[in-house]
Design a protein around this motif. Structure first.
Motif, PDB file in Angstrom:
ATOM      1  N   LEU A 249      45.949  40.656  43.942  1.00 24.82           N
ATOM      2  CA  LEU A 249      45.073  40.008  44.915  1.00 24.82           C
ATOM      3  C   LEU A 249      44.288  38.833  44.343  1.00 24.82           C
ATOM      4  O   LEU A 249      43.750  38.024  45.105  1.00 24.82           O
ATOM      5  CB  LEU A 249      44.096  41.028  45.502  1.00 24.82           C
ATOM      6  N   VAL A 250      44.236  38.743  43.028  1.00 26.98           N
ATOM      7  CA  VAL A 250      43.480  37.645  42.414  1.00 26.98           C
ATOM      8  C   VAL A 250      44.095  36.283  42.755  1.00 26.98           C
ATOM      9  O   VAL A 250      43.410  35.256  42.701  1.00 26.98           O
ATOM     10  CB  VAL A 250      43.414  37.848  40.881  1.00 26.98           C
ATOM     11  N   PHE A 251      45.373  36.262  43.129  1.00 30.48           N
ATOM     12  CA  PHE A 251      46.027  34.999  43.454  1.00 30.48           C
ATOM     13  C   PHE A 251      45.747  34.547  44.886  1.00 30.48           C
ATOM     14  O   PHE A 251      46.084  33.420  45.243  1.00 30.48           O
ATOM     15  CB  PHE A 251      47.538  35.127  43.264  1.00 30.48           C
ATOM     16  N   TRP A 252      45.138  35.418  45.681  1.00 25.06           N
ATOM     17  CA  TRP A 252      44.812  35.074  47.072  1.00 25.06           C
ATOM     18  C   TRP A 252      43.376  34.573  47.112  1.00 25.06           C
ATOM     19  O   TRP A 252      42.444  35.322  46.806  1.00 25.06           O
ATOM     20  CB  TRP A 252      44.998  36.294  47.970  1.00 25.06           C
ATOM     21  N   ARG A 253      43.184  33.326  47.494  1.00 19.70           N
ATOM     22  CA  ARG A 253      41.863  32.705  47.377  1.00 19.70           C
ATOM     23  C   ARG A 253      40.750  33.463  48.106  1.00 19.70           C
ATOM     24  O   ARG A 253      39.642  33.571  47.562  1.00 19.70           O
ATOM     25  CB  ARG A 253      41.927  31.254  47.846  1.00 19.70           C
ATOM     26  N   PRO A 254      40.958  33.998  49.322  1.00 23.62           N
ATOM     27  CA  PRO A 254      39.860  34.716  49.982  1.00 23.62           C
ATOM     28  C   PRO A 254      39.332  35.914  49.195  1.00 23.62           C
ATOM     29  O   PRO A 254      38.162  36.293  49.341  1.00 23.62           O
ATOM     30  CB  PRO A 254      40.473  35.152  51.314  1.00 23.62           C
ATOM     31  N   THR A 255      40.181  36.543  48.384  1.00 22.51           N
ATOM     32  CA  THR A 255      39.734  37.723  47.623  1.00 22.51           C
ATOM     33  C   THR A 255      39.508  37.418  46.149  1.00 22.51           C
ATOM     34  O   THR A 255      39.034  38.292  45.415  1.00 22.51           O
ATOM     35  CB  THR A 255      40.776  38.853  47.741  1.00 22.51           C
ATOM     36  N   ARG A 256      39.844  36.221  45.714  1.00 19.46           N
ATOM     37  CA  ARG A 256      39.791  35.870  44.287  1.00 19.46           C
ATOM     38  C   ARG A 256      38.420  36.147  43.675  1.00 19.46           C
ATOM     39  O   ARG A 256      38.313  36.811  42.628  1.00 19.46           O
ATOM     40  CB  ARG A 256      40.160  34.396  44.114  1.00 19.46           C
ATOM     41  N   LYS A 257      37.372  35.646  44.306  1.00 21.51           N
ATOM     42  CA  LYS A 257      36.025  35.777  43.749  1.00 21.51           C
ATOM     43  C   LYS A 257      35.623  37.236  43.587  1.00 21.51           C
ATOM     44  O   LYS A 257      35.059  37.623  42.553  1.00 21.51           O
ATOM     45  CB  LYS A 257      35.021  35.048  44.648  1.00 21.51           C
ATOM     46  N   TRP A 258      35.939  38.060  44.577  1.00 25.47           N
ATOM     47  CA  TRP A 258      35.511  39.455  44.547  1.00 25.47           C
ATOM     48  C   TRP A 258      36.328  40.242  43.537  1.00 25.47           C
ATOM     49  O   TRP A 258      35.795  41.154  42.879  1.00 25.47           O
ATOM     50  CB  TRP A 258      35.626  40.057  45.938  1.00 25.47           C
ATOM     51  N   VAL A 259      37.608  39.906  43.412  1.00 23.63           N
ATOM     52  CA  VAL A 259      38.443  40.579  42.416  1.00 23.63           C
ATOM     53  C   VAL A 259      37.951  40.272  41.007  1.00 23.63           C
ATOM     54  O   VAL A 259      37.808  41.168  40.165  1.00 23.63           O
ATOM     55  CB  VAL A 259      39.911  40.147  42.582  1.00 23.63           C
ATOM     56  N   LEU A 260      37.671  39.004  40.740  1.00 23.83           N
ATOM     57  CA  LEU A 260      37.195  38.616  39.415  1.00 23.83           C
ATOM     58  C   LEU A 260      35.815  39.210  39.135  1.00 23.83           C
ATOM     59  O   LEU A 260      35.526  39.595  37.990  1.00 23.83           O
ATOM     60  CB  LEU A 260      37.154  37.092  39.296  1.00 23.83           C
ATOM     61  N   LEU A 261      34.978  39.301  40.162  1.00 21.95           N
ATOM     62  CA  LEU A 261      33.676  39.939  39.982  1.00 21.95           C
ATOM     63  C   LEU A 261      33.844  41.408  39.607  1.00 21.95           C
ATOM     64  O   LEU A 261      33.139  41.928  38.727  1.00 21.95           O
ATOM     65  CB  LEU A 261      32.848  39.807  41.261  1.00 21.95           C
ATOM     66  N   GLY A 262      34.802  42.077  40.260  1.00 21.84           N
ATOM     67  CA  GLY A 262      35.093  43.461  39.907  1.00 21.84           C
ATOM     68  C   GLY A 262      35.543  43.582  38.464  1.00 21.84           C
ATOM     69  O   GLY A 262      35.147  44.513  37.745  1.00 21.84           O
ATOM     70  N   GLY A 263      36.383  42.637  38.011  1.00 18.02           N
ATOM     71  CA  GLY A 263      36.829  42.653  36.620  1.00 18.02           C
ATOM     72  C   GLY A 263      35.677  42.448  35.649  1.00 18.02           C
ATOM     73  O   GLY A 263      35.608  43.102  34.595  1.00 18.02           O
ATOM     74  N   VAL A 264      34.765  41.547  35.989  1.00 16.60           N
ATOM     75  CA  VAL A 264      33.596  41.305  35.130  1.00 16.60           C
ATOM     76  C   VAL A 264      32.743  42.567  35.023  1.00 16.60           C
ATOM     77  O   VAL A 264      32.302  42.951  33.926  1.00 16.60           O
ATOM     78  CB  VAL A 264      32.761  40.123  35.672  1.00 16.60           C
ATOM     79  N   LEU A 265      32.514  43.243  36.153  1.00 14.50           N
ATOM     80  CA  LEU A 265      31.707  44.461  36.145  1.00 14.50           C
ATOM     81  C   LEU A 265      32.390  45.562  35.339  1.00 14.50           C
ATOM     82  O   LEU A 265      31.732  46.302  34.586  1.00 14.50           O
ATOM     83  CB  LEU A 265      31.450  44.933  37.578  1.00 14.50           C
ATOM     84  N   MET A 266      33.695  45.688  35.482  1.00 15.56           N
ATOM     85  CA  MET A 266      34.437  46.704  34.734  1.00 15.56           C
ATOM     86  C   MET A 266      34.328  46.466  33.234  1.00 15.56           C
ATOM     87  O   MET A 266      34.023  47.380  32.454  1.00 15.56           O
ATOM     88  CB  MET A 266      35.907  46.709  35.160  1.00 15.56           C
ATOM     89  N   HIS A 267      34.547  45.218  32.813  1.00 19.72           N
ATOM     90  CA  HIS A 267      34.491  44.920  31.383  1.00 19.72           C
ATOM     91  C   HIS A 267      33.060  44.934  30.863  1.00 19.72           C
ATOM     92  O   HIS A 267      32.832  45.218  29.681  1.00 19.72           O
ATOM     93  CB  HIS A 267      35.156  43.580  31.111  1.00 19.72           C
ATOM     94  N   ALA A 268      32.087  44.622  31.726  1.00 16.53           N
ATOM     95  CA  ALA A 268      30.691  44.714  31.303  1.00 16.53           C
ATOM     96  C   ALA A 268      30.324  46.158  30.977  1.00 16.53           C
ATOM     97  O   ALA A 268      29.602  46.427  30.002  1.00 16.53           O
ATOM     98  CB  ALA A 268      29.776  44.167  32.399  1.00 16.53           C
ATOM     99  N   TYR A 269      30.827  47.095  31.781  1.00 15.56           N
ATOM    100  CA  TYR A 269      30.571  48.514  31.513  1.00 15.56           C
ATOM    101  C   TYR A 269      31.252  48.937  30.204  1.00 15.56           C
ATOM    102  O   TYR A 269      30.662  49.686  29.396  1.00 15.56           O
ATOM    103  CB  TYR A 269      31.074  49.374  32.667  1.00 15.56           C
ATOM    104  N   ILE A 270      32.471  48.453  29.984  1.00 16.53           N
ATOM    105  CA  ILE A 270      33.170  48.760  28.733  1.00 16.53           C
ATOM    106  C   ILE A 270      32.397  48.188  27.549  1.00 16.53           C
ATOM    107  O   ILE A 270      32.216  48.858  26.523  1.00 16.53           O
ATOM    108  CB  ILE A 270      34.607  48.201  28.759  1.00 16.53           C
ATOM    109  N   GLU A 271      31.931  46.949  27.680  1.00 15.34           N
ATOM    110  CA  GLU A 271      31.185  46.306  26.596  1.00 15.34           C
ATOM    111  C   GLU A 271      29.891  47.062  26.297  1.00 15.34           C
ATOM    112  O   GLU A 271      29.502  47.192  25.138  1.00 15.34           O
ATOM    113  CB  GLU A 271      30.862  44.855  26.978  1.00 15.34           C
ATOM    114  N   TYR A 272      29.231  47.555  27.335  1.00 19.32           N
ATOM    115  CA  TYR A 272      27.978  48.283  27.135  1.00 19.32           C
ATOM    116  C   TYR A 272      28.224  49.638  26.479  1.00 19.32           C
ATOM    117  O   TYR A 272      27.505  50.041  25.556  1.00 19.32           O
ATOM    118  CB  TYR A 272      27.274  48.480  28.479  1.00 19.32           C
ATOM    119  N   SER A 273      29.230  50.347  26.935  1.00 15.97           N
ATOM    120  CA  SER A 273      29.408  51.743  26.517  1.00 15.97           C
ATOM    121  C   SER A 273      30.274  51.919  25.279  1.00 15.97           C
ATOM    122  O   SER A 273      30.143  52.929  24.581  1.00 15.97           O
ATOM    123  CB  SER A 273      30.011  52.549  27.669  1.00 15.97           C
TER     124      SER A 273
END
Length: 390
Positions: A249-273
């Motif tokens: 879904l990251v290749f579809w512009r309407p969902t791109r921002k939200w998908v990438l935001l989800g990825g940032v949150l996922m990796h932020a949790y990994i980085e913290y923990s």
């Protein structure tokens, strides 16, 4: 349809995204090398965790070396089996300097090639201590070395503008390397998800429970309820959904921002923990590739508009050559400086009140922070002479 695909993959566009990607990855590589220096002998020394003979056994390049001989894969490695401290530290030093120059965009092509060669050699010399983030690092640096990443957001381009060899707006380049970054990232997440589909604990949505108990990777404290059912099930399902979205879904512009935001949150949790150095930063650094250079420029301008009350009107003498104004425009990524001709140098805040020219330039041109001596001294000194060049 084929023309559209060809245009997408090999069309031309703004190089700003590649320039920003270079700054991010170059910074991460330099930071990684800096941190490595504190334990370099422990990892690479003859009496350390990974001496030369062990490296040869783990990654052999000769039929007589190690049990993996039938599966030998040729690898680039300037340090194969070496315990010579001068050679090891020499490659580290060259790589570290190349990392700084790559980040700055100075002699970009040569710097990026040296950084990639050095980092690949250091990694292959101590392959047993690597993680997935290190693989992303090597691939990123190789992509930088073969891409026009110095065409924007670099000292090379600013110097070219100053010398009159380039315009204030970067020329378009082939975007094929940016597209490769996008598809490679999607493949990473897809293959990761594919491998997880074979694991029983991913199927019953309890896999995160086990990763949360890898005490050797623990970093900052996580609330106990986050490590128990039903939160571990929710976290596992969220991970699967996010990774699937990052592969599709990251290749579809309407969902791109939200998908990438989800990825940032996922990796932020990994980085913290979890203590996996630079892993989250390296993975999310590729996200910028999904935005066109023009989109990045537009975002910077919109960000600058939030601070327009801090903008200044800069008056420059008639004797100032156009190439100097082009240099100024190339550095003004947030659009905080308005230039007009006048009798003498002068800077006035948009909100009212005069300010020194040096302060106006220093505080409003992020691109000048790393070479301010040129703006403050060489540039001003030459222009104040009233030369007519340019």
């Amino acid at each position: 349809m084929f023309k559209d695909i060809d245009s997408y993959l090999f069309g031309r566009g703004s190089p700003v995204t590649l320039g920003v990607f270079r700054i991010i990855v170059g910074s991460l590589a330099t930071i990684g090398l800096f941190l490595l220096a504190f334990s370099f002998n422990s990892w690479y020394g003859p009496d350390g965790y990974n001496p030369g003979w062990l490296s040869q056994m783990y990654m052999p390049d000769h039929p007589t070396m190690g049990d993996a001989a039938p599966n030998i894969i040729p690898r680039f490695n300037l340090l194969y089996g070496s315990d010579n401290p001068m050679l090891l530290w020499g490659v580290w030093a060259v790589s570290f300097l190349a990392g700084i120059f790559t980040t700055l965009g100075l002699w970009t092509r040569v710097s990026a090639i040296l950084l990639a060669a050095g980092m690949v050699s250091l990694h292959h010399r101590a392959a047993m201590i690597l993680n997935g983030g290190d693989t992303v690092m090597r691939v990123s640096l190789i992509y930088l070395a073969i891409s026009p990443c110095g065409a924007a957001c670099s000292l090379d381009r600013v110097i070219a503008v100053w010398r009159g060899r380039a315009k204030a707006v970067p020329e378009e380049v082939s975007l094929w390397m940016q597209r490769v970054l996008c598809w490679n990232m999607a493949i990473i997440y897809f293959t990761t998800l594919w491998m997880k589909s074979w694991g029983s604990h991913w199927k019953d949505f309890t896999a995160i429970w086990y990763t949360g108990r890898l005490e050797e990777f623990s970093r900052f404290p996580v609330p106990q309820f986050m490590k128990e059912v039903p939160m571990v099930q929710i976290e596992t399902i969220a991970t699967i959904i996010i990774e699937f979205s990052l592969a599709t879904l990251v290749f579809w512009r309407p969902t791109r921002k939200w998908v990438l935001l989800g990825g940032v949150l996922m990796h932020a949790y990994i980085e913290y923990s979890m203590n996996v150095p630079l892993f989250a930063f390296l993975m999310t650094s590729w996200y910028i590739a999904f935005y066109e250079g023009d989109e990045v420029v537009a975002w910077a301008k919109r960000f600058g508009q939030r601070f327009q009350r801090y903008g200044v009107v800069l008056t420059v003498p008639e004797s100032v050559p156009q190439r100097a104004l082009d240099t100024l425009a190339a550095l003004d990524c947030f659009g905080l400086i308005q230039v007009e001709r006048g009798a003498a140098w002068k800077a006035v805040r948009v909100a009212g009140g005069e300010i020194s020219v040096n302060s106006a330039l220093w505080t409003r041109l992020p691109g000048s922070w790393l070479w301010f001596w040129i703006v403050k001294n060489k540039w001003r000194a030459e222009l104040d002479k009233g030369g007519s060049q340019g």
